[in-house]
Design a protein around this motif. Structure first.
Motif, PDB file in Angstrom:
ATOM      1  N   ARG A 182      43.783 -45.234  29.543  1.00 38.36           N
ATOM      2  CA  ARG A 182      42.960 -44.214  30.198  1.00 38.36           C
ATOM      3  C   ARG A 182      41.986 -44.869  31.159  1.00 38.36           C
ATOM      4  NH1 ARG A 182      40.347 -41.005  25.676  1.00 38.36           N
ATOM      5  NH2 ARG A 182      42.192 -41.707  24.549  1.00 38.36           N
ATOM      6  N   THR A 212      40.543 -40.054  32.214  1.00 35.65           N
ATOM      7  CA  THR A 212      41.897 -39.536  32.418  1.00 35.65           C
ATOM      8  C   THR A 212      42.905 -40.415  31.687  1.00 35.65           C
ATOM      9  OG1 THR A 212      41.314 -38.666  34.596  1.00 35.65           O
ATOM     10  CG2 THR A 212      43.671 -38.952  34.108  1.00 35.65           C
ATOM     11  N   VAL A 213      43.766 -39.785  30.884  1.00 35.92           N
ATOM     12  CA  VAL A 213      44.782 -40.524  30.148  1.00 35.92           C
ATOM     13  C   VAL A 213      46.048 -40.599  31.001  1.00 35.92           C
ATOM     14  CG1 VAL A 213      46.215 -40.599  28.077  1.00 35.92           C
ATOM     15  CG2 VAL A 213      43.853 -39.781  27.931  1.00 35.92           C
TER      16      VAL A 213
END
Length: 542
Positions: free
Chosen positions: A61, A65-66
């Motif tokens: 990540r 945000t992954v």
């Protein structure tokens, strides 16, 4: 030749693909990104889960945000595609490693060498290269760390090198078991296959077409990430397999093999920390298992529940060699249980709490005494003289404890407690073999102090009447060879000219003297001198 890059990219999108960076030899698996990367600098990026999680910086990540997921919180990185080596097919790697093929043959034509200032035409170079280029003659092939990622063109391996029998594909870029079966299916004579250090994914259904591994006898799957369920599923395609290596896969044995692995003679489960004694019972009925390697699995206890003290277990009936190095074995009860194994002949038990420390020599003797059929311990053969000395030492070391527990020289009154018999299952049989220890022989185990580990020896030279008797205190762990070295310096006689003997009232021969032969030079004093003689007399002959 077909370009396999699209297949590699497809593998990235669907399955993940192993790769290697040639510059620093770091290896990992590319992962599918969940969304387009937006952080600078602009351009394409790949998500990577490193084989060594210390190499990464995050878990996939960035700024909340992954993009992909990792098994380890620091196992992930982002990397430019141009830094990635996606590997080559099998035949390309084979030709690069062995300098084979049409290109090599062209290089070999017209070879000359310069001797002094004169060019000399070489004889036989063309024939040598021609012989090398005949891939079909290759039987033993090593492509370790050659970035192999797939089989290549369908049928190409079978046409070029069908006679390979021993193949090392360790530490490559193979990521799918299907790629392995594509290679093996074209090598119908394959007997040995090493796939260690390839991060493999296995299909949920049938693992390989029938006949793919029809001749395979040795398979190495260490550090591949395979699970026990996948082993059992794939094993249906290994009908004649004899050796299986599964080290360092975090395997837990959760199911008993019934119709598979029945031909396996050697099983290596080293460095699988999830294995315990209850899991071992699930593989205890493999009918041909002769060698079991359990190093570094965290094993601390063992108990065969199907049999009593002094009886043989129905488990591991064919097991001849057991390796339990680097475990947490600290209790003698573990060693006692090994005497229940019907066929055990060799044991390796290094670097355990029980065998560590300064009493390693006496520990060896006690292991020998506790396991009757043992012939090799820690790769050192147990000679008859060593076994006899070990059993006598064990019998006397615990004689006081035996007496307190109800033991007696009179067979009719000899009733040691159940606790003593559980702690020393072989003690009664040793008393039958050597006789029950007499009162004068019994000794209490002394704490490990140097003075308690010394033997007092009186040394005389029968053929040198003017030589005084020499009295020395020597460690029990000293070898006969070292005694000779000491006497050589003391008497100024070459060690090779010395012949040692010892006198004891317990020696059965009329002269009460035993002469030591050269093969006994490596024996310990503790195994040769009959205990109970406080000052054994040694003869030194030249």
């Amino acid at each position: 030749m077909k370009n396999h890059l699209p297949r590699a990219l497809l593998a990235v999108q669907l399955f993940g693909l192993s790769y290697r960076n040639p510059a620093d030899a770091m290896r990992g698996t590319t992962c599918p990104a969940g969304s387009t990367l937006s952080f600078p600098p602009p351009g394409p990026w790949l998500g990577v889960e490193w084989d060594n999680p210390e190499r990464g910086k995050h878990d996939g990540r960035h700024e909340g945000t992954v993009y992909f997921t990792c098994r380890h919180p620091t196992g992930g990185s982002f990397i430019r595609p141009n830094k990635v080596n996606f590997g080559v097919d099998f035949l390309t790697a084979l030709k690069h490693r062995y300098v084979l093929g049409d290109e090599a043959a062209e290089v070999g034509k017209g070879h000359t060498v310069t001797v002094g200032n004169k060019p000399v035409e070489t004889v036989g170079f063309d024939s040598i290269i021609k012989q090398q280029s005949q891939l079909s003659k290759l039987q033993d092939v090593s492509l370790r760390s050659c970035a192999v990622n797939c089989a290549g063109d369908r049928g190409g391996i079978a046409a070029a090198c069908p006679n390979i029998r021993n193949l090392d594909l360790s530490k490559n870029l193979l990521s799918l078991w299907d790629d392995v079966t594509d290679i093996a299916d074209q090598l119908r004579h394959l007997e040995v296959l090493n796939l260690s250090e390839n991060k493999l994914r296995f299909p949920p259904g049938a693992a390989s077409p029938a006949g793919t591994f029809s001749a395979l006898k040795v398979l190495v799957l260490s550090r591949t990430g395979i699970t026990w369920a996948e082993v059992l599923r794939c094993a249906a395609g290994w009908p004649v397999l004899e050796e299986l290596y599964l080290a360092a896969n975090d395997i837990a044995i959760l199911e008993r093999p019934t119709d598979v692995l029945q031909t396996v003679k050697l099983l290596d489960l080293s460095s699988n920390q999830s294995i315990d004694e209850n899991q071992l019972f699930l593989i205890a009925y493999l009918p041909r298992l002769e060698q079991l390697i359990l190093s570094d699995v965290g094993l601390s206890s063992l108990h065969f529940p199907d049999t009593e003290i002094g009886c043989k277990t129905s488990m591991f009936t064919s097991l001849q060699y057991l390796v339990v190095n680097d475990n947490q074995i600290s209790q003698w009860s573990f060693i006692n249980e090994l005497d229940k194994l019907e066929s055990l002949q060799a044991l390796s038990c290094l670097r355990n709490p029980l065998t560590a420390g300064s009493r390693a020599d006496s520990t060896r003797q006690f292991i020998i005494a506790r396991v009757a059929q043992l012939q090799v311990l820690n790769k050192c053969q147990i000679l008859p003289e060593e076994r006899r000395g070990a059993e006598l030492d064990y019998r006397k070391a615990f004689g006081g404890e035996w007496r307190k527990a109800g033991g007696h020289q009179d067979p009719d009154q000899n009733r040691p407690s159940a606790e003593f018999r559980a702690a020393h299952p072989r003690y009664q049989s040793l008393c039958l073999r050597y006789g029950a220890p007499e009162d004068g022989e019994l000794k209490t185990q002394q704490p490990f102090l140097l003075k308690n580990q010394l033997l007092t020896l009186k040394i005389k030279c029968p053929h040198q009447l003017d030589q005084k008797v020499i009295e020395k205190q020597l460690p029990e762990s000293m070898t006969v060879q070292k005694v000779k070295g000491m006497l050589s310096r003391l008497l100024r006689v070459p060690a090779s000219d010395l012949l040692l003997s010892y006198e004891s009232p317990k020696v059965s021969c009329p002269t009460k003297t035993v002469t030591l032969s050269p093969p006994q030079d490596d024996m310990l004093l503790i195994t040769l001198i009959p205990h109970g003689d406080l000052t054994p007399v040694w003869g030194c002959h030249t």
